[in-house]
Design an enzyme around this catalytic site. Sequence first.
Site, mmCIF file in Angstrom:
data_model
loop_
_atom_site.group_PDB
_atom_site.id
_atom_site.type_symbol
_atom_site.label_atom_id
_atom_site.label_comp_id
_atom_site.label_asym_id
_atom_site.label_seq_id
_atom_site.Cartn_x
_atom_site.Cartn_y
_atom_site.Cartn_z
ATOM 1 N N ARG A 1 -3.829 6.783 1.063
ATOM 2 C CA ARG A 1 -4.318 8.015 1.694
ATOM 3 C C ARG A 1 -3.324 8.701 2.621
ATOM 4 O O ARG A 1 -3.520 9.842 2.994
ATOM 5 C CB ARG A 1 -5.608 7.713 2.461
ATOM 6 C CG ARG A 1 -6.781 7.514 1.539
ATOM 7 C CD ARG A 1 -7.955 6.901 2.262
ATOM 8 N NE ARG A 1 -7.602 5.571 2.745
ATOM 9 C CZ ARG A 1 -8.440 4.751 3.338
ATOM 10 N NH1 ARG A 1 -9.682 5.125 3.537
ATOM 11 N NH2 ARG A 1 -8.045 3.552 3.736
ATOM 12 N N ARG B 1 0.816 -1.222 0.000
ATOM 13 C CA ARG B 1 0.000 0.000 0.000
ATOM 14 C C ARG B 1 0.843 1.263 0.000
ATOM 15 O O ARG B 1 0.552 2.213 0.733
ATOM 16 C CB ARG B 1 -0.932 0.044 1.221
ATOM 17 C CG ARG B 1 -2.085 -0.916 1.178
ATOM 18 C CD ARG B 1 -3.281 -0.299 0.471
ATOM 19 N NE ARG B 1 -4.343 -1.277 0.331
ATOM 20 C CZ ARG B 1 -5.368 -1.363 1.152
ATOM 21 N NH1 ARG B 1 -5.490 -0.529 2.137
ATOM 22 N NH2 ARG B 1 -6.283 -2.284 0.944
ATOM 23 N N TYR C 1 -14.527 -12.389 -0.080
ATOM 24 C CA TYR C 1 -15.258 -11.132 -0.356
ATOM 25 C C TYR C 1 -16.547 -11.405 -1.128
ATOM 26 O O TYR C 1 -17.579 -10.776 -0.896
ATOM 27 C CB TYR C 1 -14.380 -10.158 -1.145
ATOM 28 C CG TYR C 1 -13.414 -9.400 -0.276
ATOM 29 C CD1 TYR C 1 -13.852 -8.390 0.570
ATOM 30 C CD2 TYR C 1 -12.059 -9.694 -0.281
ATOM 31 C CE1 TYR C 1 -12.972 -7.692 1.381
ATOM 32 C CE2 TYR C 1 -11.165 -9.001 0.526
ATOM 33 C CZ TYR C 1 -11.631 -8.003 1.361
ATOM 34 O OH TYR C 1 -10.758 -7.321 2.161
ATOM 35 N N ARG D 1 -7.592 11.899 -5.208
ATOM 36 C CA ARG D 1 -8.843 11.324 -4.684
ATOM 37 C C ARG D 1 -9.939 12.369 -4.488
ATOM 38 O O ARG D 1 -11.118 12.026 -4.429
ATOM 39 C CB ARG D 1 -8.571 10.604 -3.356
ATOM 40 C CG ARG D 1 -8.199 9.158 -3.476
ATOM 41 C CD ARG D 1 -9.353 8.261 -3.933
ATOM 42 N NE ARG D 1 -10.147 7.765 -2.830
ATOM 43 C CZ ARG D 1 -11.442 7.958 -2.695
ATOM 44 N NH1 ARG D 1 -12.098 8.672 -3.580
ATOM 45 N NH2 ARG D 1 -12.088 7.461 -1.663
ATOM 46 N N ASP E 1 -7.108 -2.525 -7.417
ATOM 47 C CA ASP E 1 -7.652 -3.097 -6.179
ATOM 48 C C ASP E 1 -7.925 -4.575 -6.365
ATOM 49 O O ASP E 1 -8.214 -5.035 -7.474
ATOM 50 C CB ASP E 1 -8.919 -2.384 -5.721
ATOM 51 C CG ASP E 1 -9.265 -2.789 -4.294
ATOM 52 O OD1 ASP E 1 -8.638 -2.254 -3.370
ATOM 53 O OD2 ASP E 1 -10.107 -3.693 -4.116
#
Length: 357
Positions: free
Chosen positions: A42, A38, A163, A51, A87
């Site tokens: 953010r 990652r 998921y 973003r 992703d």
Amino acid sequence: MDATHPEGIVEDSLLAGSRFVRACLRKPVDRTPVWFLRQAGRYMQEYREVRKHHTLVEICKQPDLAAEVTITAAEKLGVDAAIIFADLLLPLEPMGLDFEFQAGEGPVVHHPVRTLEDVRALRIDRADDLAYVARAIQTVAAHFRNTLGVIGFCGAPFTLASYMIEGGGSRNYIETKKLMYREPLAWALLLDKLVNVLTAYCRLQVQAGADVIQIFDSWVGSLSLTDYREYAFEISKRLVRAVQAMGVPVIYFGVETAALLGAMAATGADVIGLDWRQPLDQAWRAVGYNHAVQGNLDPITLFAPEDVIRLRVNEILRAAGGRAGHIFNLGHGIVPGTPVENVQAVVRMVHGLGTRD
Ligand code: CP3
């Protein structure tokens, strides 16, 4: 000028990309390569700017934006490899499952897979829809050439299945394990369909210029060793081998996997990604020295003062002992709020101290 390394490598002559790929293959390197799970996200101002104007999925689907985010993060940190910005859940869409990311809640899959009928309805013929990821890889690979390694990735069958079945993240994986234990046909068909799509997806990424593929089995640590062997091992092995047959090394990563490391290594993956809970030397012994390892700083240590970070980085490098085949990384992804300068400091520490073979 350059000093010749005892193994025949000219020190400081390796480009970062080849340093990283060589380490994946357990070949000697001039210094330990480093990148971060990652590393684009953010915690980084540049990413937050992008973003403001685009959703996560929009960034993924616009190759120029995905490439820009990938390149900016890697260059700002000075790492040896760039992981493509994408992703894990993107392959769900061409299989026929819609999902979205809800602020603060993570991904939500609107119609989770719960029955054999649901599994039968999943499509496997549209992996080409994911070509936008390959286009972003092409741009990143052209930008870096061999100066940085380019990492493509996908989810492992178990983690992606979780998921699809839970409809999002989960604590106990009850629906996933119910299907796994009670519906063997549905389970086998689901994993088989996933591997079909994931193999095609990885092929697109490799053809576009990915040097290495990382397979994220992030939540496989929820399985006992017995259940891993029974329900997830063979299918993971199939994916690992299919990707290796494309000519690139595979990194296989999971979290809370101390009990599973030997079995994960038996998939034949070139590199096993380690979380931070076990000392690296102990984990490498469990993996076996015929595999490279990647890891394993606790991502939250990046919030510590620099002298504490340095102690932990040193401890990991000492545990690796200069053995060929160590890639420095975190034990899981960088979290929002992490000070960027601490991440950059780790790169300097590893490059300064990274033990030579
Ligand atoms: O820099 C990189 O590492 C590449 C980008 C990347 C993303 N997701 C972008 C992203 C990678 C490698 C992933 C993989 C991924 N996605 C995993 C496996 C890695 C792991 O953590 O074990 C998983 C489980 C996912 C699914 C996923 N995506 C979740 C659970 C979440 C929400 C978590 C959160 O922090 O909100 C995401 C969102 C996501 N994917 C973000 C990023 C940068 C943050 C959300 C945003 O920007 O809005």
